[in-house]
Design a protein around this motif. Structure first.
Motif: not given
Length: 893
Positions: A453-460, A240-243
């Motif tokens: 999309e989230g996995i490839l962009q490192h996004r949760a 969460e902090l990274l995003e």
């Protein structure tokens, strides 16, 4: 108005009064004063936080009052405003605000407390905030009821310094159930009396690391953990902090977790040795290597992106004396260790068999349903083994509850994590009305695209715009598989969505590749080839996604996908994946021949490491192949990897299930090397005997009971050896090096040697065999059906026990090549060897005695044998003929 009872009492009325006072004070300012106030407010952040200038620059008094209230809270905003007015040289308005505040609100309730006063308030706040956790079905339950104890083991240095061996043994790293005592031990003193400042809780997805971390925070607040050691503990979810958009400071992150913004942050930070930071999901913080990496933070009040703040904590450039508890998946341990400063590792091993049963009874409130479901899973050995992961256990229980409630047959079984997840999705779909089926199929395809999309962009975390773009907002699948999270923003509440569990996002991402034809993808980067052949960093991040992808390639699973999701699944994905496996095998270096050089090197030098961040190869590949549960696919895939070498692996029960399955399916000519491997110790300690049994034992007991106690334990490698005897197994060569083989392993290996249809080469190198162990192995080698042709034994400590091996030469039906390099042969033993070599039953054609010290008499005896049997090649530097390598001896040995 100056009496205490006349002051505003309720929280709502005090907040409203504070907003009125704030707006009135700002409206008293001239335009020039208001401009100066905004500038001073920007340049003097409170505890590392300030309102972004873009929101201040043109704000009028009403907007400014609203932003101050929302950013700092109503009463703390009054303190900030009064101090800023004084700095802007508007002292009359500041004095008037102070007086009016005292009249309406009484003495300042937001004045900074001392650290000692604030500790109690903060603990109470944590207890209140974390008393309940959300189930994955959005139901809130008390954390003490939800938490089921896990097995946690502190890592020792054994795997680095010396292999623990295949024998299970008692030791300091034995797993303990995660109670208060175990959690306290995480920061306990080591053998040298030093306490670690960084502890890493490591384990696979869904194993319960986050829940354990939250329970540690809750138990600390309840006064059960780290007594007199930690004053404040903070939970930081790394992903969460990274995003998180924009910048933040560590001080600001601390304030976010406090009950109000008047927390004495500076005083708290001044005693950083009394702080504990829990960094959940730290493996997300794995920046690509290179000189372009931004330096981690060093100042807790510095505004920076989340990666720099977290990086500062992990590297100890920020608050070097603070304690860190880090949770992480074990996908890239090398990279993670490089980010941390002197970490103490602990492995989360999930549920013991006993705790699985407890979980079932916690999940099912009905005792009859709980017992029925548990017995069903217990009978399915593989599924029961998978339930050591709490999240898998939750999925299994959820599916079984639905089947029991609907009166369905519980015969549907699963052998892999992938099939368990797919069964869960199918059960969700089947519970929906039939008329909604086509709509939900379409929504699930879009959900899969969102996951990828989230996995490839490192996004949760996903914004409402992401859901609207894919027409998922308000859909049924959003309700079923996404959880909504509301975060207080500066101007308005920020709403984000995430999958009910990160592993579900990875599952749906894998599923997306089978639901979409590559010709329809918008960019080559979205293809399955790009997924598998991506850079090293991405490969680590996608470990579980890749496993799921393999599992979905099973022919039966592909039919399930077509039935539940509609459309036709292309076989091209399966062929692409198979091609990638074979490419990976061709790219690996072949195992070096095991000469003296290699075996000496393993004693004192470091082993070459895998490239940082790469999959734990080839064990991870074996897990992927196991997920397919398709023998023909595994057989074909392993043709590209004829030599499997597993080095310094500590096998869990599931690791051995995976390895055994793949060996059972391996093609002809396959070689397997286990080097310095060990076993995870048994899950639970043996129960103490009752007083009566102990008294009975001390009085002698019966001979039968004593015989039972002396019975050797089952071999930890029995499943592997049984796989070798399968008629479809093509294992040609087996090497066990520095594995400390106990007698039980020797017994089961001996049985396997009698039946293994393809095994032709066996290497036993520095395994600390006992005399009894070598004797039982020789019995297997001498068995008429044994097909082993080439044997290598390096066992300096055996000496006289080699008589069993030499005696076996007279009877072995197939053995033609023997390597006894580095063994110790006495004069009488060489005489015995020479007699065996000349026995009519001995079929040996090549004997290597490299590095064996021999007397002059022994050399003469061997020379006599060479003369008498010219077809026998004996290799030793001191013999008159030049040394020759054993003919046809595989490099795999």
């Amino acid at each position: 108005m100056d009496q205490p009872e006349a002051f505003c009492s309720s929280t709502e009325s005090r907040a409203a009064a504070a907003r009125d006072l704030l707006q009135a004070a700002l409206e008293d300012l001239s335009q020039e004063q208001l401009k100066r106030f905004r500038l001073k407010l920007r340049d003097a952040p409170l505890d590392g936080r300030s309102i972004p200038w873009g929101r201040l620059e043109r704000a009028d008094p009403v907007d400014l009052a609203m932003q101050l209230t929302q950013f700092y809270g109503p009463e703390p905003a009054l303190d900030v405003t009064r101090k800023t007015l004084k700095r802007a040289d508007v002292r009359d308005v500041a004095a008037r605000l102070k007086e009016q505040r005292l009249q309406r609100l009484g003495p300042s309730s937001s004045a900074l407390l001392s650290v000692s006063e604030y500790k109690k308030k903060y603990r109470e706040h944590v207890l209140q905030q974390h008393a309940k956790v959300k189930e994955r079905n959005a139901r809130s339950v008390k954390i003490n009821k939800r938490f089921t104890k896990l097995l946690i083991a502190r890592e020792s240095a054994t795997l680095v310094d010396e292999a623990p061996g295949l024998a299970e043994h008692e030791g300091p790293e034995r797993a303990r159930r995660s109670d208060t005592h175990t959690f306290n031990r995480l920061f306990g003193r080591d053998g040298e009396g030093q306490r670690p400042l960084t502890v890493v809780l490591q384990g696979p997805a869904g194993i319960g690391k986050t829940m354990a971390a939250k329970k540690i925070l809750y138990d600390w607040a309840a006064g059960k953990l780290y007594h007199d050691q930690v004053d404040f503990a903070f939970f930081l979810p790394c992903r969460e902090l990274l995003e998180r958009p924009g910048t933040c400071s560590l001080a600001g992150l601390i304030l976010d977790q406090c009950p109000h913004r008047s927390a004495p942050v500076r005083q708290m930070l001044a005693r950083s040795e009394r702080l504990l930071f829990i960094l959940d999901g730290a493996d997300e913080l794995l920046p690509p290597p290179g000189p372009s990496e931004a330096a981690p933070c060093t100042d807790p009040f510095e505004e920076a992106d989340g990666a720099r703040v977290l990086g500062g904590l992990m590297s100890k450039t920020l608050l070097p004396n603070a304690r860190l508890l880090v949770t992480a998946r074990a996908t890239a341990p090398g990279r993670l260790q490089g980010l941390l400063c002197s970490p103490q590792c602990a492995e989360v091993r999930g549920f013991s068999d006993k705790d699985k049963k407890k979980y079932f009874h916690k999940f099912f409130r009905d005792e009859w349903m709980a017992e029925r479901a548990y017995r069903f899973v217990k009978e399915n050995e593989t599924l029961f083994a998978l339930c050591f992961v709490p999240f898998v256990c939750w999925i299994v229980c959820t599916v079984l509850r639905q089947q029991i409630e609907l009166g369905q047959d519980l015969s549907r079984t699963s052998k892999t994590t992938t099939s368990v997840y797919l069964l869960f999705i199918a059960s969700v779909l089947s519970s929906a009305p039939a008329a909604d089926g086509p709509q939900m199929q379409g929504e699930l395809r879009k959900l899969c695209r969102l996951a990828r999309e989230g996995i490839l962009q490192h996004r949760a975390q996903f914004a409402e715009e992401d859901l609207e773009r894919l027409e998922l907002r308000g859909s049924k699948v959003q309700t079923l598989f996404l959880s909504k999270k509301e975060l207080p923003g500066v101007l308005e509440t920020e709403v984000t969505y995430q999958f009910m569990d990160q592993s579900f996002q990875e599952f749906f991402a894998a599923l997306s590749y089978l639901l979409e034809d590559e010709r329809d993808l918008r960019a080559p980067a979205e293809s399955v080839g790009a997924l598998l052949r991506g850079d090293t960093e991405l490969r680590c991040h996608l470990t579980l996604t890749t496993r799921f992808l393999f599992g979905l390639l099973n022919t039966e699973r592909m039919r399930d996908i077509e039935r539940h999701f509609g459309g036709v699944v292309s076989e091209r994905v399966k062929q692409d994946v198979l091609r990638w496996v074979q490419e990976k095998g061709q790219g690996r270096p072949r195992a070096a021949p095991e000469g003296t050089e290699e075996t000496e090197a393993t004693e004192g030098t470091e082993e070459p490491e895998e490239e940082e961040g790469e999959l734990n190869y080839p064990l991870e590949l074996l897990y992927c192949l196991y997920e397919t549960q398709e023998g023909a696919f595994v057989h074909q895939a392993l043709r590209g990897l004829p030599e499997l070498e597993l080095e310094r692996v500590r096998f869990s029960r599931m690791d051995l299930v995976v390895l055994s399955y793949c060996i059972r399916c391996c093609p002809a000519g396959q070689a397997l090397r286990l080097v310095s491997c060990g076993l995870v110790p048994a899950q639970e300690k043996k129960k103490k005997k009752s007083l009566i049994k102990r008294l009975h034992g001390s009085l002698g007991g019966s001979s039968s009971s004593q015989a039972t106690m002396r019975k050797p334990q089952a071999s930890p490698l029995r499943s592997l050896f049984e796989a070798m005897t399968d008629q479809h197994c093509g294992l040609n060569s087996l090497t066990l090096c520095r594995c400390k083989l106990p007698d039980s392993v020797c017994q089961d290996l001996s049985e396997a040697l009698r039946e293994a249809p393809a095994l032709r080469e066996l290497g036993l190198l520095h395994n600390w065999l006992s005399e009894a162990g070598l004797r039982v192995l020789c019995e297997g080698l001498a068995w008429p059906q044994c097909r082993v042709q080439k044997l290598r034994v390096q066992q300096p400590c055996l000496q006289e026990a080699l008589q069993y091996l030499i005696s076996m030469l007279r009877q072995s039906p197939a053995l033609t090549t023997l390597d006894l390099s580095d063994c110790q042969l006495s004069g009488p033993m060489v005489t015995y060897l020479c007699a065996a070599l000349q026995h009519p039953g001995c079929r040996l054609q090549s004997l290597s005695l490299t590095s064996v010290e021999l007397s002059e008499q022994s050399l003469e005896e061997l020379q006599t044998v060479k003369t008498a049997k010219p077809g026998l090649v004996i290799t030793h530097p001191a013999l008159d003929s030049p040394p020759e390598p054993p003919t046809g001896f595989s490099s795999a040995l």
